[in-house]
Scaffold this active site. Structure first.
Site, PDB file in Angstrom:
ATOM      1  N   ASP A  36      -2.394 -48.985 -10.547  1.00  0.00           N
ATOM      2  CA  ASP A  36      -0.936 -48.958 -10.348  1.00  0.00           C
ATOM      3  C   ASP A  36      -0.622 -49.521  -8.971  1.00  0.00           C
ATOM      4  O   ASP A  36      -1.383 -49.313  -8.029  1.00  0.00           O
ATOM      5  CB  ASP A  36      -0.435 -47.497 -10.463  1.00  0.00           C
ATOM      6  CG  ASP A  36       1.055 -47.426 -10.777  1.00  0.00           C
ATOM      7  OD1 ASP A  36       1.851 -47.944  -9.984  1.00  0.00           O
ATOM      8  OD2 ASP A  36       1.414 -46.851 -11.817  1.00  0.00           O
ATOM      9  N   GLY A  41       6.090 -46.287  -9.787  1.00  0.00           N
ATOM     10  CA  GLY A  41       5.308 -45.060  -9.971  1.00  0.00           C
ATOM     11  C   GLY A  41       5.131 -44.322  -8.652  1.00  0.00           C
ATOM     12  O   GLY A  41       5.402 -44.870  -7.577  1.00  0.00           O
ATOM     13  N   ILE A  61      -1.449 -55.650 -11.341  1.00  0.00           N
ATOM     14  CA  ILE A  61      -1.989 -56.233 -12.585  1.00  0.00           C
ATOM     15  C   ILE A  61      -1.786 -57.745 -12.646  1.00  0.00           C
ATOM     16  O   ILE A  61      -2.361 -58.404 -13.504  1.00  0.00           O
ATOM     17  CB  ILE A  61      -1.387 -55.575 -13.857  1.00  0.00           C
ATOM     18  CG1 ILE A  61       0.147 -55.626 -13.844  1.00  0.00           C
ATOM     19  CG2 ILE A  61      -1.910 -54.160 -14.050  1.00  0.00           C
ATOM     20  CD1 ILE A  61       0.795 -55.335 -15.174  1.00  0.00           C
ATOM     21  N   TYR A 148      13.228 -59.157 -21.077  1.00  0.00           N
ATOM     22  CA  TYR A 148      12.352 -57.985 -21.253  1.00  0.00           C
ATOM     23  C   TYR A 148      11.819 -57.938 -22.689  1.00  0.00           C
ATOM     24  O   TYR A 148      10.613 -57.797 -22.917  1.00  0.00           O
ATOM     25  CB  TYR A 148      13.140 -56.702 -20.931  1.00  0.00           C
ATOM     26  CG  TYR A 148      12.372 -55.417 -21.186  1.00  0.00           C
ATOM     27  CD1 TYR A 148      11.469 -54.927 -20.254  1.00  0.00           C
ATOM     28  CD2 TYR A 148      12.555 -54.689 -22.365  1.00  0.00           C
ATOM     29  CE1 TYR A 148      10.763 -53.752 -20.482  1.00  0.00           C
ATOM     30  CE2 TYR A 148      11.854 -53.514 -22.599  1.00  0.00           C
ATOM     31  CZ  TYR A 148      10.962 -53.048 -21.655  1.00  0.00           C
ATOM     32  OH  TYR A 148      10.261 -51.884 -21.892  1.00  0.00           O
ATOM     33  N   ASN A 177      13.558 -44.785 -27.347  1.00  0.00           N
ATOM     34  CA  ASN A 177      14.008 -44.277 -26.030  1.00  0.00           C
ATOM     35  C   ASN A 177      13.225 -43.031 -25.644  1.00  0.00           C
ATOM     36  O   ASN A 177      13.474 -41.952 -26.189  1.00  0.00           O
ATOM     37  CB  ASN A 177      15.506 -43.995 -26.058  1.00  0.00           C
ATOM     38  CG  ASN A 177      16.307 -45.273 -26.018  1.00  0.00           C
ATOM     39  OD1 ASN A 177      16.302 -46.032 -26.996  1.00  0.00           O
ATOM     40  ND2 ASN A 177      16.953 -45.551 -24.910  1.00  0.00           N
ATOM     41  N   PHE A 209      29.231 -45.738 -20.715  1.00  0.00           N
ATOM     42  CA  PHE A 209      29.811 -47.084 -20.856  1.00  0.00           C
ATOM     43  C   PHE A 209      30.241 -47.248 -22.315  1.00  0.00           C
ATOM     44  O   PHE A 209      29.402 -47.322 -23.201  1.00  0.00           O
ATOM     45  CB  PHE A 209      28.802 -48.149 -20.436  1.00  0.00           C
ATOM     46  CG  PHE A 209      28.407 -48.030 -18.980  1.00  0.00           C
ATOM     47  CD1 PHE A 209      29.228 -48.545 -17.984  1.00  0.00           C
ATOM     48  CD2 PHE A 209      27.244 -47.355 -18.602  1.00  0.00           C
ATOM     49  CE1 PHE A 209      28.885 -48.424 -16.637  1.00  0.00           C
ATOM     50  CE2 PHE A 209      26.895 -47.216 -17.269  1.00  0.00           C
ATOM     51  CZ  PHE A 209      27.723 -47.753 -16.278  1.00  0.00           C
ATOM     52  N   ARG A 216      20.959 -43.634 -29.956  1.00  0.00           N
ATOM     53  CA  ARG A 216      19.580 -44.053 -29.705  1.00  0.00           C
ATOM     54  C   ARG A 216      18.630 -43.083 -30.399  1.00  0.00           C
ATOM     55  O   ARG A 216      18.984 -41.938 -30.687  1.00  0.00           O
ATOM     56  CB  ARG A 216      19.280 -44.037 -28.195  1.00  0.00           C
ATOM     57  CG  ARG A 216      20.114 -45.021 -27.369  1.00  0.00           C
ATOM     58  CD  ARG A 216      19.724 -46.457 -27.633  1.00  0.00           C
ATOM     59  NE  ARG A 216      20.490 -47.410 -26.857  1.00  0.00           N
ATOM     60  CZ  ARG A 216      21.617 -48.008 -27.269  1.00  0.00           C
ATOM     61  NH1 ARG A 216      22.118 -47.714 -28.466  1.00  0.00           N
ATOM     62  NH2 ARG A 216      22.222 -48.886 -26.510  1.00  0.00           N
ATOM     63  N   GLY A 277      25.864 -56.770 -23.733  1.00  0.00           N
ATOM     64  CA  GLY A 277      24.442 -56.823 -24.103  1.00  0.00           C
ATOM     65  C   GLY A 277      23.895 -55.492 -24.602  1.00  0.00           C
ATOM     66  O   GLY A 277      22.823 -55.447 -25.205  1.00  0.00           O
TER      67      GLY A 277
HETATM   68  N1  LIG Z   1      10.734 -45.349 -20.871  1.00  0.00           N
HETATM   69  C1  LIG Z   1      11.073 -45.879 -22.037  1.00  0.00           C
HETATM   70  O1  LIG Z   1      11.992 -45.402 -22.726  1.00  0.00           O
HETATM   71  C2  LIG Z   1      10.337 -47.087 -22.568  1.00  0.00           C
HETATM   72  C3  LIG Z   1      10.771 -47.652 -23.777  1.00  0.00           C
HETATM   73  C4  LIG Z   1      10.088 -48.761 -24.281  1.00  0.00           C
HETATM   74  C5  LIG Z   1       8.971 -49.257 -23.619  1.00  0.00           C
HETATM   75  N2  LIG Z   1       8.591 -48.693 -22.444  1.00  0.00           N
HETATM   76  C6  LIG Z   1       7.402 -49.260 -21.773  1.00  0.00           C
HETATM   77  O2  LIG Z   1       6.515 -48.199 -21.454  1.00  0.00           O
HETATM   78  C7  LIG Z   1       5.778 -48.516 -20.267  1.00  0.00           C
HETATM   79  C8  LIG Z   1       5.910 -47.378 -19.260  1.00  0.00           C
HETATM   80  O3  LIG Z   1       7.293 -47.246 -18.927  1.00  0.00           O
HETATM   81  P1  LIG Z   1       7.833 -46.074 -17.985  1.00  0.00           P
HETATM   82  O4  LIG Z   1       9.141 -45.657 -18.529  1.00  0.00           O
HETATM   83  O5  LIG Z   1       6.766 -45.067 -17.779  1.00  0.00           O
HETATM   84  O6  LIG Z   1       8.113 -46.880 -16.637  1.00  0.00           O
HETATM   85  P2  LIG Z   1       7.670 -46.575 -15.135  1.00  0.00           P
HETATM   86  O7  LIG Z   1       8.397 -47.565 -14.296  1.00  0.00           O
HETATM   87  O8  LIG Z   1       7.817 -45.132 -14.819  1.00  0.00           O
HETATM   88  O9  LIG Z   1       6.117 -46.914 -15.161  1.00  0.00           O
HETATM   89  C9  LIG Z   1       5.609 -48.213 -14.978  1.00  0.00           C
HETATM   90  C10 LIG Z   1       4.417 -48.099 -14.031  1.00  0.00           C
HETATM   91  O10 LIG Z   1       3.843 -49.407 -13.884  1.00  0.00           O
HETATM   92  C11 LIG Z   1       3.596 -49.625 -12.491  1.00  0.00           C
HETATM   93  N3  LIG Z   1       3.646 -51.077 -12.247  1.00  0.00           N
HETATM   94  C12 LIG Z   1       4.720 -51.886 -12.355  1.00  0.00           C
HETATM   95  N4  LIG Z   1       4.390 -53.141 -12.035  1.00  0.00           N
HETATM   96  C13 LIG Z   1       3.065 -53.128 -11.733  1.00  0.00           C
HETATM   97  C14 LIG Z   1       2.138 -54.116 -11.308  1.00  0.00           C
HETATM   98  N5  LIG Z   1       2.519 -55.387 -11.127  1.00  0.00           N
HETATM   99  N6  LIG Z   1       0.854 -53.759 -11.101  1.00  0.00           N
HETATM  100  C15 LIG Z   1       0.462 -52.461 -11.259  1.00  0.00           C
HETATM  101  N7  LIG Z   1       1.298 -51.489 -11.649  1.00  0.00           N
HETATM  102  C16 LIG Z   1       2.574 -51.806 -11.880  1.00  0.00           C
HETATM  103  C17 LIG Z   1       4.694 -48.862 -11.774  1.00  0.00           C
HETATM  104  O11 LIG Z   1       4.406 -48.574 -10.414  1.00  0.00           O
HETATM  105  C18 LIG Z   1       4.800 -47.622 -12.633  1.00  0.00           C
HETATM  106  O12 LIG Z   1       3.895 -46.621 -12.214  1.00  0.00           O
HETATM  107  C19 LIG Z   1       6.342 -49.843 -19.782  1.00  0.00           C
HETATM  108  O13 LIG Z   1       5.517 -50.875 -20.253  1.00  0.00           O
HETATM  109  C20 LIG Z   1       7.706 -49.919 -20.439  1.00  0.00           C
HETATM  110  O14 LIG Z   1       8.152 -51.247 -20.594  1.00  0.00           O
HETATM  111  C21 LIG Z   1       9.239 -47.625 -21.897  1.00  0.00           C
END
Ligand SMILES: NC(=O)c1ccc[n+]([C@@H]2O[C@H](COP(=O)([O-])OP(=O)(O)OC[C@H]3O[C@@H](n4cnc5c(N)ncnc54)[C@H](O)[C@@H]3O)[C@@H](O)[C@H]2O)c1
Length: 315
Positions: A36, A41, A61, A148, A177, A209, A216, A277
């Site tokens: 991470d 995070g 990453i 996205y 969600n 909004f 959802r 959107g």
């Molecule tokens: N929360 C939701 O409702 C939801 C819905 C659909 C998909 N997702 C997907 O689930 C996954 C987790 O989402 P989340 O809600 O926990 O988000 P979050 O932002 O809490 O977690 C993402 C994590 O990835 C880390 N990160 C971001 N860019 C990085 C990089 N370049 N290198 C290393 N680490 C990196 C961040 O520091 C963070 O800890 C994501 O892929 C998101 O797109 C989430």
């Protein structure tokens, strides 16, 4: 750290969903490694995990060498790291793509080099776009309307390509969600429930909004973790894509009412202009995942009650 269990990499393991996956894997006695960059995070998200049971690599990453180091000796990968924000991807499509698509390719390529058995990918319902047919089935045409959504779709296509062409088993989970503890309410891009909960807890009316009738499919993070762990080793999951939603729609007004009810308040939502959107309704058909044995357990009310309790303890 347990010696007899497999090592599992969780990218984005310090984030909302990733930290819950890591925590559950540790409880199941797996060896867990997190990669991470702490962009969204936080180390405090994994503070409850005993440090000797988890390896945390701070790195990005987008750097393939870093991903390869993190992947060494891993049998499974949960790829959660991403910019989890639709509006951010609209503001900066190139910057977002580097993380949400190009870095997924880094993860897949490193998995191939290190003979990882299976990669489980955090996909999104955003791949369906704004076509109004509901509920969404995995077999329906995809038509993402934001960078996205396009990056998530491109990532899942490439994952399936690695599954077929290179034998890296790949499973895509299209999250709807997700809500629960550790979702950051301070970000304007965060999930609506964490923002509503934070405001209502402070005695401030939530902002909606539009008319609030938009709905959802909210799914609790513990059920999302269970979905991830189920498909990690399930023999019928490899090479497939699954919706992860409860199959129940809840409107934003209903969420506001439930939060008022659970906190004993009567804060009337403030309505603002609808955001361009924003899709009107979203609902999952989850029969593919339930056929594999997944059963979402936490109702919206139970999940909100837990969230309020956690917010009270943290305050
Ligand atoms: N929360 C939701 O409702 C939801 C819905 C659909 C998909 N997702 C997907 O689930 C996954 C987790 O989402 P989340 O809600 O926990 O988000 P979050 O932002 O809490 O977690 C993402 C994590 O990835 C880390 N990160 C971001 N860019 C990085 C990089 N370049 N290198 C290393 N680490 C990196 C961040 O520091 C963070 O800890 C994501 O892929 C998101 O797109 C989430």
């Amino acid at each position: 750290m347990a010696k007899d269990k497999k090592t599992i990499l969780v990218t984005g393991g310090c984030g909302f969903i990733g930290s819950h996956i890591a925590e559950t894997l540790v409880k199941k006695d797996y060896k867990v490694r997190i990669l991470d960059n702490l962009s969204t995070g936080k180390l405090e998200n994994i503070a409850a995990i005993p440090s000797q049971k988890i390896e945390v690599l701070l790195g990005d990453i987008t750097d393939i060498a870093t991903v390869e180091i993190a992947m060494k000796g891993c049998e499974y990968v949960f790829h959660e790291a991403a910019i989890a924000s639709v509006p951010k991807s609209v503001k900066d499509p190139i910057g977002t793509d580097k993380i949400n698509y190009a870095a997924t390719l880094n993860v897949l390529e490193a998995a191939r080099k290190h003979s990882v058995r299976r990669v489980v990918f955090a996909g999104s319902a955003a791949v369906y776009g704004d076509e109004p047919t509901l509920p969404k089935k995995e077999s329906m045409p995809t038509n993402p309307i934001t960078p996205y959504g396009v990056d998530k779709l491109a990532s899942e296509l490439m994952g399936h390509c690695y599954n077929r062409t290179f034998g890296v088993e790949f499973v895509c989970l299209r999250y709807f969600n997700v809500f629960g503890r550790r979702q950051d309410p301070s970000s304007p891009y965060s999930g609506v429930i964490s923002i509503f909960c934070d405001r209502i807890f402070q005695g401030i009316a939530p902002v909606i909004f539009g008319d609030g009738q938009q709905s959802r499919d909210f799914v609790h993070v513990s059920d999302v973790v269970a979905a991830n762990i189920l498909v990690m080793e399930h023999p019928d999951a490899a090479g497939r894509t699954f919706n992860v939603g409860r199959g129940k729609a809840t409107s934003l007004l209903d969420i506001a009412h439930l939060l008022n009810d659970l906190t004993g308040q009567n804060l009337q939502p403030i309505h603002k202009e609808p955001r361009p959107g924003d899709i009107r309704h979203s609902l999952a058909d989850n029969t593919a995942l339930t056929a594999l044995g997944w059963l979402p357990k936490v109702t919206i009310r139970e999940g909100l009650a837990e969230l309020i309790k956690a917010t009270q303890i943290a305050a």
